[in-house]
Design a protein around this motif. Structure first.
Motif, short mmCIF file in Angstrom:
data_model
loop_
_atom_site.label_atom_id
_atom_site.label_comp_id
_atom_site.label_asym_id
_atom_site.label_seq_id
_atom_site.Cartn_x
_atom_site.Cartn_y
_atom_site.Cartn_z
N LYS A 196 -3.10 24.74 45.02
CA LYS A 196 -3.88 24.20 46.15
C LYS A 196 -2.99 23.61 47.25
CE LYS A 196 -8.15 24.76 44.47
NZ LYS A 196 -9.24 25.49 45.16
N GLY A 197 -1.67 23.58 47.02
CA GLY A 197 -0.79 23.14 48.09
C GLY A 197 0.16 22.02 47.76
N ALA A 198 0.04 21.40 46.58
CA ALA A 198 0.97 20.34 46.20
C ALA A 198 2.37 20.90 46.02
CB ALA A 198 0.51 19.66 44.92
N ASP A 199 3.36 20.25 46.61
CA ASP A 199 4.76 20.70 46.54
C ASP A 199 5.51 19.76 45.61
OD1 ASP A 199 7.47 21.18 46.91
OD2 ASP A 199 7.30 21.50 49.07
N PRO A 200 5.81 20.19 44.37
CA PRO A 200 6.46 19.29 43.40
C PRO A 200 7.77 18.69 43.90
CG PRO A 200 5.65 21.25 42.30
CD PRO A 200 5.50 21.50 43.77
N ALA A 201 8.61 19.48 44.55
CA ALA A 201 9.90 18.98 45.01
C ALA A 201 9.72 17.89 46.07
CB ALA A 201 10.74 20.13 45.57
N MET A 202 8.82 18.14 47.02
CA MET A 202 8.58 17.16 48.08
C MET A 202 7.98 15.87 47.52
SD MET A 202 5.93 15.72 50.01
CE MET A 202 4.54 16.87 50.03
N ILE A 203 7.00 16.02 46.64
CA ILE A 203 6.33 14.84 46.08
C ILE A 203 7.29 14.01 45.26
CG2 ILE A 203 4.54 14.08 44.46
CD1 ILE A 203 2.88 16.52 45.41
N THR A 204 8.08 14.67 44.42
CA THR A 204 9.06 13.95 43.60
C THR A 204 10.07 13.23 44.46
OG1 THR A 204 8.81 15.59 41.84
CG2 THR A 204 10.76 14.18 41.74
N SER A 205 10.58 13.90 45.48
CA SER A 205 11.58 13.29 46.36
C SER A 205 10.99 12.10 47.12
CB SER A 205 12.10 14.34 47.35
OG SER A 205 13.06 13.77 48.22
N ASN A 206 9.80 12.27 47.69
CA ASN A 206 9.18 11.19 48.46
C ASN A 206 8.85 9.97 47.60
OD1 ASN A 206 9.29 12.68 50.77
ND2 ASN A 206 7.10 13.13 50.87
N THR A 207 8.56 10.22 46.32
CA THR A 207 8.12 9.14 45.44
C THR A 207 9.27 8.48 44.70
OG1 THR A 207 6.04 10.34 45.12
CG2 THR A 207 6.51 8.54 43.58
N TRP A 208 10.20 9.27 44.22
CA TRP A 208 11.24 8.72 43.34
C TRP A 208 12.65 8.70 43.93
CZ3 TRP A 208 8.96 11.45 38.43
CH2 TRP A 208 7.95 10.63 37.89
N ASP A 209 12.92 9.52 44.92
CA ASP A 209 14.26 9.50 45.53
C ASP A 209 14.27 8.56 46.72
OD1 ASP A 209 14.92 11.37 43.64
OD2 ASP A 209 14.75 13.09 44.99
N THR A 210 13.84 7.33 46.47
CA THR A 210 13.68 6.35 47.55
C THR A 210 14.31 5.00 47.19
OG1 THR A 210 11.52 5.76 46.64
CG2 THR A 210 11.55 7.42 48.39
N ASN A 211 15.36 5.05 46.40
CA ASN A 211 15.99 3.79 45.96
C ASN A 211 16.54 3.00 47.14
OD1 ASN A 211 15.68 3.88 43.11
ND2 ASN A 211 17.27 5.45 42.99
N THR A 212 16.32 1.69 47.09
CA THR A 212 16.97 0.78 48.03
C THR A 212 18.21 0.21 47.35
OG1 THR A 212 15.68 -1.10 47.22
CG2 THR A 212 14.75 0.15 49.07
N VAL A 213 19.10 -0.35 48.15
CA VAL A 213 20.29 -0.99 47.58
C VAL A 213 19.87 -2.13 46.66
CG1 VAL A 213 22.35 -2.34 48.12
CG2 VAL A 213 21.78 -0.34 49.50
#
Length: 335
Positions: A196-213
């Motif tokens: 239906k259009g969900a992009d696993p790579a984009m969703i994973t990156s936006n959600t989990w590849d967002t670490n702050t210092v």
């Protein structure tokens, strides 16, 4: 799932003439936000106007989701949230099982609301509402929303926005599809959402590849002093208020920290204790493997609950006393 007669009644309530509100629990997580926005977009696709209300703010790593900017945060917009709940004809209660789980502000509003109340949730021992869809075997409320859409025979309305939100909710509440409750049905729904259009790579990156210092510094701190007890079966992690302040803590920075304890070979329980930033109590997160029931353990000893393998708690003692009490109580558990 709702009975066929309940589905018919709910369908009659879902009309443009009715004001609809969706509410999630205090300290909303990925499943709370994902299920709420997924349902909102679905109801909007049916031509309905819907408000999503969360009791307090949610982590920045969830604010990329479509519709997130339109969520009413009750802590910031009390009048708007209160009026929406008061005037609602239908209220969906998502990802929590009792009114008080929506906090000291929203909880009383919800209890007094005249609206028909529809609960969709996967936590144990739900309160009684007008319509209740409760299933503790399902790993995420977002998956339950998809089942609800199926029962309404409206899968054709699932678009990219709905798919992205529900995918995020399921992904986060299953720990990336690795918790025991993740089923073949879960994966089939995920496949449908991708189609239906969900992009696993984009969703994973936006959600989990967002670490702050600050998050990485806090993680380094707790991992540097992790404690293992009960012959290596229990891991303990903790943070104090001054450490949070000194390292520039932001909401969501400690998300998932408790899972690191379970990654140690041989552990069956991980416990994470954190002093609240403003009030004098300890926030607790428990995780477990196999049949070790941290839900009942937390209910019995730490004013909390949740799921068999994932639960939370709250304790009114100091962090040192809390950890000592935990050690004593967990040693008495047989596993």
């Amino acid at each position: 799932m709702f009975t066929s007669s309940e589905i018919s009644e709910i369908q009659k309530l879902l009309t443009p003439a009715h004001k609809i509100v969706i509410i999630s629990h205090y300290n909303p997580d990925g499943d709370a936000v994902g299920s709420s926005l997924g349902l909102k977009h679905f109801l909007s696709a049916k031509g309905l106007e819907v408000d999503v209300i969360v009791p307090n703010d949610f982590p920045k790593f969830l604010k990329w989701m479509p519709g997130a900017k339109q969520i009413i945060i009750a802590d910031y917009k009390r009048k708007q949230a209160g009026e929406a709940i008061y005037n609602a004809d239908v209220i969906f209660i998502l990802d929590f099982n009792a009114s008080h789980r929506s906090g000291n502000l929203v909880g009383p509003w919800l209890e007094k609301a005249r609206a028909k109340k529809i609960l969709i949730d996967h936590h144990q021992q739900p309160d009684d509402f007008d319509f209740v869809y409760s299933d503790v075997t399902i790993p995420a409320t977002s998956q339950m929303i998809y089942h609800f859409i199926q029962e309404l025979k409206a899968e054709d309305l699932v678009n990219k926005e709905i798919a992205e939100c529900l995918y995020t909710g399921i992904m986060t509440d299953t720990g990336g599809f690795r918790f025991r409750s993740t089923s073949a049905t879960t994966h089939r729904i995920i496949a449908n959402l991708i189609e239906k259009g969900a992009d696993p790579a984009m969703i994973t990156s936006n959600t989990w590849d967002t670490n702050t210092v600050s998050r990485l510094q806090l993680l380094a701190l707790i991992l540097g002093r992790i404690e293992v007890i009960k012959d290596g079966k229990v891991a303990i992690l903790w943070l104090k208020r001054d450490e949070l302040k000194n390292l520039g803590f932001q909401k969501g920075d400690t998300e998932g920290f408790v899972n690191y304890g379970l990654s140690i070979m041989g552990t069956q329980v991980s416990a994470f204790f954190m002093e609240d930033l403003y009030d004098d109590f300890i926030k607790i997160s428990f995780r477990s493997k196999d049949d070790v029931d941290v839900n009942q353990f937390s209910r019995n000893h730490f004013n909390g609950g949740g799921h068999i393998n994932a639960a939370g708690g709250k304790y009114m003692k100091s962090i040192e006393e809390t950890i000592e009490d935990f050690k004593m109580k967990i040693e008495q558990e047989e596993f």
